[in-house]
Design an enzyme around this catalytic site. Structure first.
Site, PDB file in Angstrom:
ATOM      1  N   GLU A  23     -66.107  68.215  -7.075  1.00 20.71           N
ATOM      2  CA  GLU A  23     -66.960  67.559  -8.087  1.00 20.71           C
ATOM      3  C   GLU A  23     -66.274  66.301  -8.623  1.00 20.71           C
ATOM      4  OE1 GLU A  23     -70.181  67.871  -8.153  1.00 20.71           O
ATOM      5  OE2 GLU A  23     -70.139  69.964  -8.817  1.00 20.71           O
ATOM      6  N   ASP A  26     -66.642  62.267  -4.879  1.00 24.01           N
ATOM      7  CA  ASP A  26     -67.228  61.347  -3.880  1.00 24.01           C
ATOM      8  C   ASP A  26     -66.844  59.894  -4.135  1.00 24.01           C
ATOM      9  OD1 ASP A  26     -68.934  61.291  -6.113  1.00 24.01           O
ATOM     10  OD2 ASP A  26     -70.790  61.555  -4.952  1.00 24.01           O
ATOM     11  N   GLY A 113     -78.899  68.838 -12.755  1.00 26.80           N
ATOM     12  CA  GLY A 113     -77.721  68.637 -11.909  1.00 26.80           C
ATOM     13  C   GLY A 113     -77.945  69.075 -10.479  1.00 26.80           C
ATOM     14  N   SER A 115     -80.024  67.180  -8.511  1.00 24.08           N
ATOM     15  CA  SER A 115     -80.399  65.947  -7.813  1.00 24.08           C
ATOM     16  C   SER A 115     -81.882  65.771  -7.532  1.00 24.08           C
ATOM     17  CB  SER A 115     -79.626  65.814  -6.506  1.00 24.08           C
ATOM     18  OG  SER A 115     -78.376  65.319  -6.774  1.00 24.08           O
ATOM     19  N   SER A 116     -82.681  66.001  -8.560  1.00 26.94           N
ATOM     20  CA  SER A 116     -84.089  65.656  -8.393  1.00 26.94           C
ATOM     21  C   SER A 116     -84.201  64.153  -8.127  1.00 26.94           C
ATOM     22  CB  SER A 116     -84.882  66.048  -9.634  1.00 26.94           C
ATOM     23  OG  SER A 116     -84.336  65.424 -10.772  1.00 26.94           O
ATOM     24  N   SER A 117     -83.281  63.377  -8.668  1.00 23.34           N
ATOM     25  CA  SER A 117     -83.359  61.916  -8.490  1.00 23.34           C
ATOM     26  C   SER A 117     -83.072  61.514  -7.045  1.00 23.34           C
ATOM     27  CB  SER A 117     -82.399  61.212  -9.449  1.00 23.34           C
ATOM     28  OG  SER A 117     -81.110  61.751  -9.339  1.00 23.34           O
ATOM     29  N   GLU A 149     -79.913  53.726  -7.254  1.00 27.64           N
ATOM     30  CA  GLU A 149     -79.343  54.402  -8.425  1.00 27.64           C
ATOM     31  C   GLU A 149     -78.380  53.446  -9.167  1.00 27.64           C
ATOM     32  OE1 GLU A 149     -79.787  58.123  -8.119  1.00 27.64           O
ATOM     33  OE2 GLU A 149     -78.921  58.548 -10.047  1.00 27.64           O
ATOM     34  N   ASP A 161     -74.905  63.024  -3.237  1.00 24.26           N
ATOM     35  CA  ASP A 161     -76.257  63.563  -3.416  1.00 24.26           C
ATOM     36  C   ASP A 161     -77.201  63.064  -2.321  1.00 24.26           C
ATOM     37  OD1 ASP A 161     -75.050  64.491  -5.667  1.00 24.26           O
ATOM     38  OD2 ASP A 161     -76.169  63.242  -7.067  1.00 24.26           O
TER      39      ASP A 161
HETATM   40  C1  GLA Z   1     -73.664  63.147  -9.697  1.00 27.44           C
HETATM   41  C2  GLA Z   1     -73.520  61.928  -8.778  1.00 27.44           C
HETATM   42  C3  GLA Z   1     -72.717  62.266  -7.517  1.00 27.44           C
HETATM   43  C4  GLA Z   1     -71.413  62.969  -7.854  1.00 27.44           C
HETATM   44  C5  GLA Z   1     -71.643  64.105  -8.852  1.00 27.44           C
HETATM   45  C6  GLA Z   1     -70.357  64.703  -9.349  1.00 27.44           C
HETATM   46  O1  GLA Z   1     -74.446  64.127  -9.088  1.00 27.44           O
HETATM   47  O2  GLA Z   1     -74.777  61.435  -8.412  1.00 27.44           O
HETATM   48  O3  GLA Z   1     -72.484  61.097  -6.773  1.00 27.44           O
HETATM   49  O4  GLA Z   1     -70.450  62.068  -8.310  1.00 27.44           O
HETATM   50  O5  GLA Z   1     -72.381  63.687  -9.994  1.00 27.44           O
HETATM   51  O6  GLA Z   1     -69.681  65.317  -8.309  1.00 27.44           O
END
Ligand code: GLA
Length: 376
Positions: A23, A26, A113, A115-117, A149, A161
C-alpha cells in the site's frame, strides 16, 4: 433530446480492485499485489450521428459536451473521471472521436477504497477505444486513465488501480512491479479463508490532499537519500539499512515515511512467496504489520479503520486484517476462515455501531477479470 444511434452499442463491465499488500508503494516504484473484483461499473455506450456527447449516471445525473470543443475540468467532481479520459484519448488520437451516449450504473460503493474511480476511467477508456477503433494498447489506456486522475481530478495517484482494473484476471492476483510494469500472475488461493471487506462508510475529506502530501514527502526523502546514494531512482528500492544510516538527515516525517515504504515493498515480495507456498497464516501476519506501518508511520489510517482492524486481533479465525487503499476511510480487507465469515460480519457490525454510531457494510468479494467489452 434522444441522440440518434447509428451503431450497435457496447456494454462495458469494469471491475473495482482490492489490494492484498503493497500500500502506497506504486508511486514509490515498488511492488503491489492487487486483484480485480466481482463488483463492477457497467457502461452502455453508443455512437451518435453528431458531435454531442451525453453521459448519465444513475446516482450522479447527466452532463453533456461537444467533442469538437476543448475539454474542460468540471466543477462536478465525478464528471472529471470521464472528461479526463476523453481528453486523453483526443490528445492521443486527434479527430477520431465523435458524439456518443454513455449510461453508467455501478455496484461499487464510492469512497470505499475499492477504486470506483479507476473502474469508471478504465471502462470509459477501453469502451471508447473499442467503439471508435482507436487501436490503443492496454498500457496506453491505463496511462490515459491515470493521467485523467492527475490532471482532471487532482489526485497524483500511482498506477496500481488502473492496472489492476484493466489487467486483472479471474482467480489471479497481480504481483506488479510499478517501476517496469512487469507483472506475474499468482493463484488467488487463500483456502480455507475468504476475502471480506468491512466498509467503514466514512471518507475523511483530507484523503486527497494528504495523499498528494505523502507523495511529496516520499519524493523529498528520496532526494535526501540520493545526495548520498545517487544510484537509487525509487524510494521502494532503498534498503532499510541505508535509511537507518541516514536517520539524522531524514528530518521531520521523512525517516518514518521512507522506512515504511522500504519495509512494505519487502513485505509485499515476501507475501507473494508465502501465498504461493500456501502459507496463509504467515501472510495474514504480514497484513497486520502493514496496518501498523500505515497507521503509525505512514499516518494514513483513521480511528474507524484502526478500530475495525483492532477488533479482529482477538479473533483467531481472522488470519489477517488491514486498511486498504489510499486511507482516511473506506474498507479494511480481511482474510477470514470460511465458516466464520458471517460471525465476523455480525460482530463487526454490532461493535462498530456501538463505538461510532455508524452502520458498517461488510462485503464478500472474489477476484475477477479486468475490463470486458460485451457487444450488445
Ligand atoms: C489509491 C491510489 C493508488 C495507490 C493507493 C495506495 O488507491 O489511487 O495509486 O497509491 O491509493 O496504495
Amino acid at each position: 433530446m434522444t441522440p440518434n444511434r447509428n451503431s450497435t452499442g457496447i456494454l462495458v463491465k469494469s471491475p473495482g480492485r482490492i489490494n492484498f499488500i503493497g500500500e502506497h508503494i506504486d508511486y514509490n516504484g515498488g511492488h503491489v499485489l492487487p486483484a480485480a473484483i466481482d463488483l463492477k461499473v457497467s457502461l452502455k455506450i453508443y455512437k451518435t450521428e453528431n458531435n454531442f456527447c451525453t453521459v448519465s449516471s444513475k446516482d450522479g445525473g447527466t452532463f453533456s459536451f461537444d467533442i469538437q470543443q476543448p475539454i474542460k475540468i468540471s466543477p462536478t467532481h465525478w464528471e472529471n473521471y470521464v472528461l479526463g479520459v476523453v481528453n486523453g484519448l483526443k490528445k492521443k488520437r486527434p479527430n477520431r472521436l465523435s458524439g456518443f451516449e454513455c449510461s453508467i450504473t455501478s455496484e461499487l460503493p464510492i469512497g470505499a477504497g475499492i477504486s470506483s474511480s479507476a473502474a469508471l476511467e478504465c471502462g470509459v477508456a477501453k469502451g471508447l477505444n473499442h467503439l471508435f477503433d482507436l487501436n490503443l494498447s492496454d498500457i496506453e489506456l491505463i496511462e490515459i486513465s491515470r493521467m485523467a486522475e492527475h490532471n482532471f481530478v487532482g489526485t497524483k495517484c500511482g498506477v496500481m488501480d488502473q492496472f489492476a482494473v484493466t489487467m486483472g484476471q479471474n482467480n489471479k492476483l497481480l504481483l506488479l512491479n510499478c517501476e517496469s510494469l512487469d507483472y506475474q500472475l499468482i493463484d488467488a488461493d487463500f483456502s480455507p479463508c475468504k476475502i471480506v471487506l468491512l466498509n467503514s462508510n466514512v471518507y475523511h475529506n483530507l484523503a486527497s490532499s494528504e495523499y498528494n502530501n505523502r507523495r511529496e514527502e516520499c519524493e523529498q526523502a528520496l532526494r535526501i537519500i540520493q545526495e548520498h546514494h545517487p544510484n537509487f531512482n525509487f524510494l521502494a528500492d532503498v534498503p532499510e539499512t541505508i535509511i537507518e544510516s541516514l536517520k539524522e538527515k531524514l528530518l521531520g516525517k521523512a525517516y518514518h515515511r521512507a522506512r515504511y515504504v522500504s519495509l512494505e515493498n519487502a513485505r509485499t515480495l515476501k507475501a507473494a512467496s508465502l501465498i504461493q507456498e500456501g502459507k496463509i497464516e504467515s501472510f495474514g501476519a504480514l497484513m497486520y504489520q502493514t496496518h501498523i506501518g500505515l497507521s503509525k508511520n505512514y499516518e494514513v489510517s483513521c480511528p474507524e479503520l484502526d478500530f475495525l482492524v483492532g477488533l479482529t486481533l482477538d479473533l483467531p479465525q481472522v488470519l489477517g486484517s488491514r486498511m486498504m487503499g489510499g486511507g482516511f476511510g473506506g474498507c479494511t480487507i480481511n482474510l477470514v476462515k470460511e465458516d466464520f465469515v458471517q460471525n465476523l460480519m455480525d460482530i463487526a457490525e454490532e461493535e462498530y455501531k456501538k463505538e461510532f454510531g455508524i452502520e458498517l457494510t461488510p462485503i464478500m468479494v472474489e477476484t475477477s477479470n479486468g475490463v470486458e467489452i460485451i457487444n450488445s
